[in-house]
Design a protein around this motif. Sequence first.
Motif, PDB file in Angstrom:
ATOM      1  N   ALA A  46       0.834  -1.211   0.000  1.00 44.28           N
ATOM      2  CA  ALA A  46       0.000   0.000   0.000  1.00 44.28           C
ATOM      3  C   ALA A  46       0.867   1.258   0.000  1.00 44.28           C
ATOM      4  O   ALA A  46       0.550   2.234  -0.684  1.00 44.28           O
ATOM      5  CB  ALA A  46      -0.928  -0.006   1.210  1.00 44.28           C
ATOM      6  N   GLU A  47       1.966   1.257   0.742  1.00 42.05           N
ATOM      7  CA  GLU A  47       2.849   2.420   0.780  1.00 42.05           C
ATOM      8  C   GLU A  47       3.571   2.609  -0.552  1.00 42.05           C
ATOM      9  O   GLU A  47       3.733   3.746  -1.014  1.00 42.05           O
ATOM     10  CB  GLU A  47       3.864   2.266   1.922  1.00 42.05           C
ATOM     11  N   LEU A  48       3.981   1.516  -1.174  1.00 43.56           N
ATOM     12  CA  LEU A  48       4.602   1.603  -2.499  1.00 43.56           C
ATOM     13  C   LEU A  48       3.628   2.201  -3.503  1.00 43.56           C
ATOM     14  O   LEU A  48       3.971   3.105  -4.268  1.00 43.56           O
ATOM     15  CB  LEU A  48       5.061   0.228  -2.978  1.00 43.56           C
ATOM     16  N   LEU A  49       2.395   1.702  -3.486  1.00 50.07           N
ATOM     17  CA  LEU A  49       1.390   2.187  -4.434  1.00 50.07           C
ATOM     18  C   LEU A  49       1.006   3.640  -4.158  1.00 50.07           C
ATOM     19  O   LEU A  49       0.749   4.404  -5.087  1.00 50.07           O
ATOM     20  CB  LEU A  49       0.162   1.280  -4.413  1.00 50.07           C
ATOM     21  N   SER A  55       3.426  10.300  -7.255  1.00 52.22           N
ATOM     22  CA  SER A  55       4.363  10.728  -8.300  1.00 52.22           C
ATOM     23  C   SER A  55       3.690  10.841  -9.668  1.00 52.22           C
ATOM     24  O   SER A  55       4.320  11.279 -10.626  1.00 52.22           O
ATOM     25  CB  SER A  55       5.532   9.748  -8.397  1.00 52.22           C
ATOM     26  N   GLY A  56       2.421  10.435  -9.744  1.00 48.74           N
ATOM     27  CA  GLY A  56       1.697  10.504 -11.008  1.00 48.74           C
ATOM     28  C   GLY A  56       1.945   9.315 -11.917  1.00 48.74           C
ATOM     29  O   GLY A  56       1.595   9.358 -13.095  1.00 48.74           O
ATOM     30  N   ALA A  57       2.545   8.247 -11.386  1.00 53.83           N
ATOM     31  CA  ALA A  57       2.887   7.085 -12.212  1.00 53.83           C
ATOM     32  C   ALA A  57       1.904   5.928 -12.055  1.00 53.83           C
ATOM     33  O   ALA A  57       2.119   4.855 -12.616  1.00 53.83           O
ATOM     34  CB  ALA A  57       4.295   6.603 -11.870  1.00 53.83           C
ATOM     35  N   ARG A  58       0.820   6.104 -11.327  1.00 51.62           N
ATOM     36  CA  ARG A  58      -0.103   5.008 -11.032  1.00 51.62           C
ATOM     37  C   ARG A  58      -0.649   4.347 -12.293  1.00 51.62           C
ATOM     38  O   ARG A  58      -0.585   3.122 -12.432  1.00 51.62           O
ATOM     39  CB  ARG A  58      -1.257   5.498 -10.160  1.00 51.62           C
ATOM     40  N   GLU A  59      -1.177   5.139 -13.209  1.00 49.13           N
ATOM     41  CA  GLU A  59      -1.780   4.554 -14.419  1.00 49.13           C
ATOM     42  C   GLU A  59      -0.734   3.839 -15.260  1.00 49.13           C
ATOM     43  O   GLU A  59      -0.989   2.759 -15.784  1.00 49.13           O
ATOM     44  CB  GLU A  59      -2.479   5.637 -15.244  1.00 49.13           C
ATOM     45  N   PRO A  65       2.516  -5.132 -17.749  1.00 44.63           N
ATOM     46  CA  PRO A  65       2.091  -6.525 -17.530  1.00 44.63           C
ATOM     47  C   PRO A  65       2.415  -7.050 -16.130  1.00 44.63           C
ATOM     48  O   PRO A  65       1.624  -7.779 -15.551  1.00 44.63           O
ATOM     49  CB  PRO A  65       2.862  -7.310 -18.598  1.00 44.63           C
ATOM     50  N   ALA A  66       3.566  -6.654 -15.577  1.00 45.24           N
ATOM     51  CA  ALA A  66       3.942  -7.142 -14.250  1.00 45.24           C
ATOM     52  C   ALA A  66       3.828  -6.058 -13.177  1.00 45.24           C
ATOM     53  O   ALA A  66       4.277  -6.253 -12.048  1.00 45.24           O
ATOM     54  CB  ALA A  66       5.362  -7.701 -14.295  1.00 45.24           C
ATOM     55  N   GLY A  67       3.236  -4.920 -13.508  1.00 44.36           N
ATOM     56  CA  GLY A  67       3.057  -3.856 -12.527  1.00 44.36           C
ATOM     57  C   GLY A  67       4.356  -3.474 -11.841  1.00 44.36           C
ATOM     58  O   GLY A  67       5.362  -3.233 -12.508  1.00 44.36           O
ATOM     59  N   LEU A  68       4.344  -3.451 -10.513  1.00 44.10           N
ATOM     60  CA  LEU A  68       5.534  -3.104  -9.746  1.00 44.10           C
ATOM     61  C   LEU A  68       6.671  -4.098  -9.953  1.00 44.10           C
ATOM     62  O   LEU A  68       7.832  -3.787  -9.674  1.00 44.10           O
ATOM     63  CB  LEU A  68       5.211  -3.030  -8.249  1.00 44.10           C
TER      64      LEU A  68
END
Length: 181
Positions: A46-49, A55-59, A65-68
């Motif tokens: 949750a803290e990483l997300l 930072s505006g990088a969520r989308e 494909p592998a997200g984080l």
Amino acid sequence: MLAGLVRPEAGSVQLPASRVLTQDAHLFRTTIRANLALARPDATEAELLAAVRLSGAREWVASLPAGLDTVVGEGGRPISGGQRQRLLLARAVLADPDVLLLDEPTEGLEMAAADEVLAGLLRARAGRTTVVVTHRLAGLSEMDEVVVLDCGRAVQRGPHNQLLAGPGPYQDLWSAELLVS
């Protein structure tokens, strides 16, 4: 001096615990998660997300494909300069220090996105010290104090509105920035 790159010529400086985001900060050839965790290895998902969102990088991260767990190459290849900057900003935010020094934190971002990211960052950092070094004046109205440097010397300082109210380098820079935006 705050970044620890220059020593005082006289006297002493007591440095607080701080994180520095420089224009040339490094991304390692590993996952986005591992690159972010350098700031705080015990960070939760949750803290990483939350840092990625701020930072505006969520989308962008969500679209991978592998997200984080997506691997970025040495120096951040093959991602864009703006994506790289957002990851570095997320890493600095994740560290959550008492004093955060940001050098050109929105470099490489489109103007509207840069303004949104900086405003969100400042809201999230309310009550703590954030020093922003920038050539871009948009967003400085949110700062408690602006210090204008010329050849390494402070030539003007004060709140944004006060600096705009009278003639001087800040007003000149503001007018010039309005002409090109």
